[in-house]
Design a protein around this motif. Structure first.
Motif, mmCIF file in Angstrom:
data_model
loop_
_atom_site.group_PDB
_atom_site.id
_atom_site.type_symbol
_atom_site.label_atom_id
_atom_site.label_comp_id
_atom_site.label_asym_id
_atom_site.label_seq_id
_atom_site.Cartn_x
_atom_site.Cartn_y
_atom_site.Cartn_z
ATOM 1 N N PHE A 277 46.217 43.738 30.346
ATOM 2 C CA PHE A 277 45.563 42.521 30.832
ATOM 3 C C PHE A 277 44.070 42.748 30.945
ATOM 4 N N ALA A 278 43.310 41.827 30.362
ATOM 5 C CA ALA A 278 41.845 41.839 30.460
ATOM 6 C C ALA A 278 41.433 40.562 31.182
ATOM 7 N N PRO A 279 41.065 40.661 32.448
ATOM 8 C CA PRO A 279 40.863 39.457 33.270
ATOM 9 C C PRO A 279 39.614 38.635 32.952
ATOM 10 N N HIS A 280 38.617 39.222 32.275
ATOM 11 C CA HIS A 280 37.388 38.487 31.958
ATOM 12 C C HIS A 280 36.751 37.922 33.220
ATOM 13 N N THR A 281 36.839 38.663 34.299
ATOM 14 C CA THR A 281 36.338 38.192 35.588
ATOM 15 C C THR A 281 35.499 39.281 36.237
ATOM 16 N N THR A 282 34.453 38.855 36.936
ATOM 17 C CA THR A 282 33.523 39.787 37.563
ATOM 18 C C THR A 282 33.427 39.514 39.054
ATOM 19 N N PHE A 289 36.332 43.177 37.238
ATOM 20 C CA PHE A 289 37.738 43.481 37.502
ATOM 21 C C PHE A 289 38.242 44.386 36.382
ATOM 22 N N PRO A 290 38.932 45.485 36.716
ATOM 23 C CA PRO A 290 39.372 46.434 35.687
ATOM 24 C C PRO A 290 40.349 45.820 34.686
ATOM 25 N N THR A 291 40.308 46.374 33.480
ATOM 26 C CA THR A 291 41.216 45.998 32.400
ATOM 27 C C THR A 291 42.305 47.066 32.261
ATOM 28 N N ARG A 292 43.540 46.634 31.975
ATOM 29 C CA ARG A 292 44.633 47.575 31.751
ATOM 30 C C ARG A 292 45.089 47.453 30.300
ATOM 31 N N VAL A 370 49.472 47.742 44.675
ATOM 32 C CA VAL A 370 48.397 48.735 44.582
ATOM 33 C C VAL A 370 48.604 49.648 43.387
ATOM 34 N N ILE A 371 49.807 50.194 43.229
ATOM 35 C CA ILE A 371 50.031 51.151 42.147
ATOM 36 C C ILE A 371 49.894 50.487 40.776
ATOM 37 N N LEU A 372 50.353 49.246 40.659
ATOM 38 C CA LEU A 372 50.191 48.528 39.401
ATOM 39 C C LEU A 372 48.723 48.196 39.160
ATOM 40 N N SER A 387 41.730 45.810 41.118
ATOM 41 C CA SER A 387 42.114 44.924 40.024
ATOM 42 C C SER A 387 42.575 43.584 40.585
ATOM 43 N N VAL A 388 42.943 42.677 39.676
ATOM 44 C CA VAL A 388 43.419 41.370 40.123
ATOM 45 C C VAL A 388 44.687 41.484 40.954
ATOM 46 N N MET A 389 45.478 42.539 40.744
ATOM 47 C CA MET A 389 46.714 42.697 41.501
ATOM 48 C C MET A 389 46.472 43.001 42.964
ATOM 49 N N GLU A 390 45.241 43.377 43.314
ATOM 50 C CA GLU A 390 44.936 43.747 44.694
ATOM 51 C C GLU A 390 44.251 42.624 45.468
#
Length: 674
Positions: A277-282, A289-292, A370-372, A387-390
């Motif tokens: 996932f690449a969120p394209h968000t800052t 936001f990190p990319t996975r 968190v781990i994801l 990341s967005v998951m947090e």
């Protein structure tokens, strides 16, 4: 929680001062105006005279009689501030960061313990200028929701208060350029990914800003950190955690089927995370936001959570399901082979402070987020922000969110499948016959453009004039429709009408069996009605669904209308928007297909006599209680959430032979291009 906001009204304006010096809190318009002003440009200094004065001259610990706790919370937060232990301003904030959450809750404690509106507003103004902006906004929102002084206050939409959390960085950059060149602009926001990514087909669901607001607001209404010492118990919180997220998962699956995709698969700790996932968000402050990448494998997150811990805690939870009981911290056994078991299970899976044994069962849900979320930098090598998951605001943007919740949903299903199926007596409603069900109006969905304000996304300056900047995004909507039911009753009775929409076929076009399909059902509505003896014709508008909420008015609308009401030129009547917890009413229907996607419309009429609030609920049409309960009160329905489809149905004749239940096949049509 509303308490806190009410206090904030103090800083509203000169006309408000006499009101907040009185024994009772100001009227709703003044309280709304104050909350608006406290949240206006939250990353910049206060700009309203009375609030500025409160921030400069109020001393939180000067008079401890102003607090329910004799000032303990205020002194604690002041001490942390004086010792320079608080997170600095202009830094990202994540609720999943233990220390940052503690700091936000320190402020929440101060606001909740303020006895009066005046005290709460003074504290809000004082600490707004001194604590991290993200922590302030979170604490204020939570306080408004849970304090009695906040009754009736409409919280501005978070996508306009903290737009960086909801808006692509490309759009934010265009907004800054517009401000600097003094050129007003309206910018289109596209969903992340490309046509090469199959997940792009359903990005409109996970990235919908209304769905994002529902998710974050649900977790504000039912926070995992909630302590009953704040004033009341969150009734059936664990079960609501299960049901709200189960419904998000089945809705996502329905969207996938609408777009010729398989239903989402669950996550596995020992297998790669297939979708990157690449969120394209800052972040406003702190980087992107990190990319996975695709096919990342789970690694331990140094010092926070290990993969083996996730497996151990999952095993212990599954053992509890198999054994039929949870072991409490004191060694006692809590039976879960009953209708209350799902509530205890939800408490330990999340886990919340309601968990009877958090040390043993862990916090599967919170740790999983968190781990994801940290797999882009599990060892902290690059010092990446969360990341967005947090963040609950952004989590559903990541397709892996739904894989994670499918994983937990399957654990809940394992428990539900361990319970005995309902008997004909439990499902039936003697003397009540559902003779016909139908829908008036075509079940048709479409995409529309929605515009929201971006002025809070760019910094202001006295030397640079304001310019209008906004974003437009495509979002799902549907035409209004009305359910029509004919019900025959042998006597006057209180009844609950439960409406479900269940996908009829899997991604291969194979019809689901009744048992396969019932777990995939979307709860469309649940409402109470008084049946008269004889024939009853019941109609129910889709817009009245107890699952959904309307769009919250824009921040500018709330500011304008509250200011007008304070000036005496109008009333402030926005009670219809006082809650943001609920599926957006425009997303009640799944997308469907251009040729019409088949669904089973399942309706069950059950006995409502045992529901204490049935009289009031028979007149209610706007409370989104189905997934969000009623603030400070018991959940209105005595039956398990999802009843009567929440347990195994090995013999569908048991369900269909009870003539208070019925189903029909309907089609949902999608109109237009996406």
């Amino acid at each position: 929680m509303k308490l806190v906001l009410a206090v904030l009204c103090l800083a509203v304006g000169a006309s408000a001062w006499p009101q907040w010096l009185s024994d009772s809190p100001p009227d709703l318009a003044h309280r709304q105006q104050t909350v608006n002003r406290l949240l206006y440009r939250s990353t910049e200094p206060l700009r309203f005279d009375e609030l500025e004065a409160a921030a400069a001259n109020f001393h939180p610990d000067a008079d401890t009689s102003l607090y329910k706790d004799d000032g303990v919370a205020a002194k604690r937060l002041l001490k942390e501030l004086e010792d320079h232990r608080l997170l600095e301003k202009h830094h990202w904030f994540s609720l999943f960061n233990t220390r940052q959450r503690e700091e936000a809750l320190m402020l929440f404690d101060v606001l909740m313990n303020s006895k009066t509106w005046e005290t709460a507003v003074n504290n809000a103004a004082y600490f707004r200028e001194r604590v991290n902006e993200g922590e302030f906004v979170y604490a204020l929102y939570a306080a408004v929701i849970h304090s009695s002084l906040g009754e009736g206050i409409v919280l501005p939409p978070l996508y306009e208060v903290t737009p960086h959390m909801f808006t692509n960085s490309e759009v934010i950059q265009k907004a800054y350029t517009a401000k600097m060149t003094q050129t007003p602009g309206k910018f289109r926001m596209e969903f992340t990914g490309s046509q090469k990514n199959p997940e792009q087909r359903v990005a409109y669901f996970g990235e919908d800003i209304g769905m994002n607001v529902h998710h974050v607001t649900w977790h504000l209404d039912f926070p995992f950190w909630w302590n009953d010492a704040y004033g009341y118990h969150l009734d059936r919180k664990g079960e609501l955690f299960f049901w709200a997220h189960h419904q998000l998962t089945v809705r996502f699956d329905a969207e996938r089927l609408s777009n010729n995709l398989d239903v989402v698969d669950e996550l596995y700790w020992d297998k790669p995370i297939k979708e990157g996932f690449a969120p394209h968000t800052t972040y406003r402050y702190g980087g992107e936001f990190p990319t996975r990448p695709d096919n990342a494998r789970f690694e331990d997150v140094d010092g926070i959570v290990r993969v083996r811990d996730m497996i151990i805690h999952e095993t212990r939870i599954r053992d509890a399901i198999a054994q039929g009981y949870i072991t409490a911290a004191d060694g006692t056994k809590i039976d879960i082979r009953n209708s209350e078991g799902i509530d205890h299970l939800g408490d330990i899976i999340e886990s919340s402070l309601y968990s009877p044994n958090a040390q043993y069962y862990g916090a599967l849900h919170n740790s999983a987020h968190v781990i994801l979320g940290r797999q882009a930098d599990p060892h902290g090598k690059f010092n990446l922000p969360p990341s967005v998951m947090e963040h609950f605001e952004t989590a559903t943007r990541d397709p892996a969110f739904f894989r994670l919740h499918k994983y937990m949903d399957n654990i809940f299903k394992e428990h539900k499948d361990s319970l005995p199926p309902y008997t004909a007596e439990e499902i039936g409603f003697p003397g009540v016959h559902l003779t016909s069900i139908g829908v008036e109006g075509k079940l048709e969905t479409f995409f529309e453009d929605f515009e929201f304000d971006l002025r809070m996304a760019v910094d202001s300056s006295e030397s640079v004039k304001e310019v209008a900047v906004s974003a437009t995004v495509s979002r799902l909507n549907h035409n209004d429709f009305t359910y029509k039911f004919d019900i025959k009753s042998d006597a006057a009775k209180h009844a609950v009408v439960r409406v479900f929409l269940c996908p009829r076929r899997d991604s291969n076009g194979i019809i689901y069996t009744f048992e396969e399909g019932r777990w995939n059902c979307i709860e469309m509505d649940k409402f109470w009605t008084k049946l008269a003896a004889g024939d009853n014709h019941v109609e129910r508008k889709s817009s009245d669904s107890s699952v959904t909420v309307p769009d919250v008015p824009s921040f500018q609308t709330l500011i304008t209308e509250a200011d007008k009401a304070v000036a005496g030129s109008s009333d402030f009547d926005f009670a219809h928007y006082a809650r943001s917890c609920g599926i957006p009413n425009r997303m009640l229907l799944p997308k469907g297909s251009e040729n019409g996607m088949e669904f089973a419309l399942v309706v069950s009429v059950t006995d409502g006599e045992s529901d204490e609030q049935h009289d009031a609920l028979e007149d209610a049409t706007t409370e989104s209680h189905t997934q969000c309960g009623i603030h400070g009160e018991k959940y209105p329905d005595h039956q398990p959430m999802g009843f009567p489809l929440d347990r195994r149905i090995p013999d569908e004749r048991v369900f269909l032979s009870s003539d208070n239940n019925a189903y029909t096949i309907v089609k949902v049509y999608f109109k237009g291009e996406h």
